[in-house]
Design a protein around this motif. Structure first.
Motif, PDB file in Angstrom:
ATOM      1  N   THR A   1      -9.645  48.476  54.644  1.00 45.98           N
ATOM      2  CA  THR A   1     -10.032  49.775  53.460  1.00 45.98           C
ATOM      3  C   THR A   1      -9.789  49.431  52.215  1.00 45.98           C
ATOM      4  N   TYR A   2      -8.386  49.215  51.998  1.00 46.21           N
ATOM      5  CA  TYR A   2      -8.170  48.978  50.634  1.00 46.21           C
ATOM      6  C   TYR A   2      -8.742  47.476  49.890  1.00 46.21           C
ATOM      7  N   GLY A   3      -8.893  46.487  50.948  1.00 48.51           N
ATOM      8  CA  GLY A   3      -9.421  45.416  50.491  1.00 48.51           C
ATOM      9  C   GLY A   3     -10.908  45.374  50.173  1.00 48.51           C
TER      10      GLY A   3
ATOM     11  N   PRO B   1      -1.585  53.174  38.803  1.00 48.29           N
ATOM     12  CA  PRO B   1      -0.841  52.018  39.844  1.00 48.29           C
ATOM     13  C   PRO B   1      -1.260  52.603  41.113  1.00 48.29           C
ATOM     14  N   CYS B   2      -1.419  53.718  41.515  1.00 50.47           N
ATOM     15  CA  CYS B   2      -1.845  54.145  42.991  1.00 50.47           C
ATOM     16  C   CYS B   2      -3.103  53.244  43.196  1.00 50.47           C
ATOM     17  N   TYR B   3      -4.076  53.490  42.017  1.00 51.52           N
ATOM     18  CA  TYR B   3      -5.368  52.784  42.546  1.00 51.52           C
ATOM     19  C   TYR B   3      -5.258  51.030  42.539  1.00 51.52           C
TER      20      TYR B   3
ATOM     21  N   ILE C   1      -2.607  48.908  42.088  1.00 50.56           N
ATOM     22  CA  ILE C   1      -1.700  48.219  43.096  1.00 50.56           C
ATOM     23  C   ILE C   1      -2.298  48.083  44.457  1.00 50.56           C
ATOM     24  N   TYR C   2      -2.914  49.299  45.009  1.00 50.26           N
ATOM     25  CA  TYR C   2      -3.581  49.291  46.309  1.00 50.26           C
ATOM     26  C   TYR C   2      -4.671  48.259  46.306  1.00 50.26           C
ATOM     27  N   ARG C   3      -5.285  48.039  45.377  1.00 49.86           N
ATOM     28  CA  ARG C   3      -6.561  47.286  45.369  1.00 49.86           C
ATOM     29  C   ARG C   3      -6.245  45.937  45.495  1.00 49.86           C
TER      30      ARG C   3
ATOM     31  N   GLN D   1       3.937  59.581  56.098  1.00 50.19           N
ATOM     32  CA  GLN D   1       4.291  59.678  54.743  1.00 50.19           C
ATOM     33  C   GLN D   1       3.104  59.746  53.742  1.00 50.19           C
ATOM     34  N   ASP D   2       2.336  58.847  53.928  1.00 51.02           N
ATOM     35  CA  ASP D   2       1.277  58.567  53.270  1.00 51.02           C
ATOM     36  C   ASP D   2       0.284  59.754  53.254  1.00 51.02           C
ATOM     37  N   SER D   3       0.253  60.313  54.465  1.00 55.78           N
ATOM     38  CA  SER D   3      -0.415  61.606  54.500  1.00 55.78           C
ATOM     39  C   SER D   3      -0.025  62.748  53.844  1.00 55.78           C
ATOM     40  N   HIS D   4       1.163  62.740  53.572  1.00 60.82           N
ATOM     41  CA  HIS D   4       1.683  63.840  52.625  1.00 60.82           C
ATOM     42  C   HIS D   4       1.403  63.407  51.187  1.00 60.82           C
ATOM     43  N   TYR D   5       1.679  62.039  50.926  1.00 60.67           N
ATOM     44  CA  TYR D   5       1.483  61.469  49.577  1.00 60.67           C
ATOM     45  C   TYR D   5       0.008  61.837  49.209  1.00 60.67           C
ATOM     46  N   LEU D   6      -0.873  61.574  49.904  1.00 65.73           N
ATOM     47  CA  LEU D   6      -2.309  61.725  49.742  1.00 65.73           C
ATOM     48  C   LEU D   6      -2.796  63.218  49.267  1.00 65.73           C
TER      49      LEU D   6
ATOM     50  N   TYR E   1       7.621  53.419  41.842  1.00 66.45           N
ATOM     51  CA  TYR E   1       7.653  54.159  43.227  1.00 66.45           C
ATOM     52  C   TYR E   1       6.723  53.573  44.362  1.00 66.45           C
ATOM     53  N   GLU E   2       5.580  52.770  43.961  1.00 69.98           N
ATOM     54  CA  GLU E   2       4.739  52.076  44.988  1.00 69.98           C
ATOM     55  C   GLU E   2       5.578  51.088  45.589  1.00 69.98           C
ATOM     56  N   TRP E   3       6.521  50.373  45.135  1.00 70.21           N
ATOM     57  CA  TRP E   3       7.448  49.376  45.692  1.00 70.21           C
ATOM     58  C   TRP E   3       8.424  50.237  46.531  1.00 70.21           C
TER      59      TRP E   3
HETATM   60  C1  LIG Z   1       1.661  55.617  48.027  1.00 69.52           C
HETATM   61  C2  LIG Z   1       0.184  55.308  47.971  1.00 69.52           C
HETATM   62  N1  LIG Z   1      -0.378  54.719  46.745  1.00 69.52           N
HETATM   63  C3  LIG Z   1      -1.575  54.656  46.573  1.00 69.52           C
HETATM   64  C4  LIG Z   1      -2.499  55.005  47.545  1.00 69.52           C
HETATM   65  C5  LIG Z   1      -3.841  54.675  47.347  1.00 69.52           C
HETATM   66  O1  LIG Z   1      -4.665  55.666  47.157  1.00 69.52           O
HETATM   67  C6  LIG Z   1      -2.001  55.297  48.663  1.00 69.52           C
HETATM   68  N2  LIG Z   1      -2.665  55.587  49.707  1.00 69.52           N
HETATM   69  N3  LIG Z   1      -0.716  55.446  48.941  1.00 69.52           N
END
Ligand SMILES: Cc1ncc(CO)c(N)n1
Length: 220
Positions: free
Chosen positions: A163-165, A135-137, A139-141, A44-49, A203-205
């Motif tokens: 990656t995200y940490g 929030p995408c940036y 919350i992931y950070r 799903q994240d591939s679609h999202y990105l 949406y992130e949750w």
């Molecule tokens: C859903 C989602 N939110 C944020 C990020 C961070 O870019 C990601 N990869 N996916």
């Protein structure tokens, strides 16, 4: 108080607490998350990105300050690069191909989140668009940092966490926060920014929750 901390306090603080407690997130670090849920998440994240990259391109086109144009355009390109690199390697380890990702299609939560981001970035003001993507940036950070303290016994999860940490991702997020704090926002616009920011935090949750439950369309 900075604009970004105002946004976080009103829109993210409570949701963030619920994200770090979510069984998807705790399952990453204690290794109890099943690979099917992680596979759903990466797919799903591939679609999202892909949609996120296009949304960031819209933000870049809205920015007037040339440093901000360049920054968002770079992040738009990087979102595609991350999709290709991290996801191809993680998907490969999970035994999936890019064709499987395409065949799976985007699920209900992914579709809703992508549609919302795209709509705000296409029709909102520059500040509204920044508030929607922030929030995408952020919350992931924060999630990445939190998880890095514990890492994971599962090498796939550890790779994702790293990656995200990472310090590199932290530097990216700090730049976006600095841009957010220089935005010139009117009173009514400020309220709309709060709404968009709070909505994309939710949406992130929901994105993690959808992966945890492997949420599918109820009808086909
Ligand atoms: C859903 C989602 N939110 C944020 C990020 C961070 O870019 C990601 N990869 N996916």
């Amino acid at each position: 108080m900075t604009f970004s901390s105002e946004l976080w306090d009103r829109g993210a603080a409570s949701v963030y607490e619920q994200i770090v407690r979510h069984p998807f997130i705790t399952g990453l670090t204690d290794g109890t998350l099943d690979h099917d849920a992680f596979q759903y998440f990466i797919t799903q994240d591939s679609h999202y990105l892909r949609a996120y990259s296009r949304a960031l391109s819209l933000v870049a086109g809205r920015a007037t300050d040339e440093d901000a144009v360049s920054m968002f355009a770079l992040h738009a390109a990087n979102a595609i690069a991350v999709e290709r690199e991290l996801h191809t390697s993680l998907l490969g380890s999970l035994g999936l191909t890019p064709a499987d990702v395409d065949a799976a299609g985007s699920g209900p939560t992914t579709t809703a989140y992508m549609s919302y981001l795209t709509a705000v970035c296409a029709t909102g003001t520059y500040a509204e668009a920044v508030a929607a993507v922030l929030p995408c940036y952020w919350i992931y950070r924060d999630v990445g940092r939190e998880l890095l303290k514990r890492s994971s016994p599962d090498p796939l999860y550890a790779k994702w966490i790293a990656t995200y940490g990472s310090e590199e991702f932290d530097a990216v997020v700090e730049q976006v926060l600095a841009v957010t704090d220089t935005l010139d926002v009117g009173t009514a616009e400020r309220e709309r920014c709060h709404q968009h920011f709070a909505t994309t935090c939710r949406y992130e949750w929901m994105f993690w929750d959808a992966a945890y439950h492997k949420l599918d369309w109820p009808v086909r």
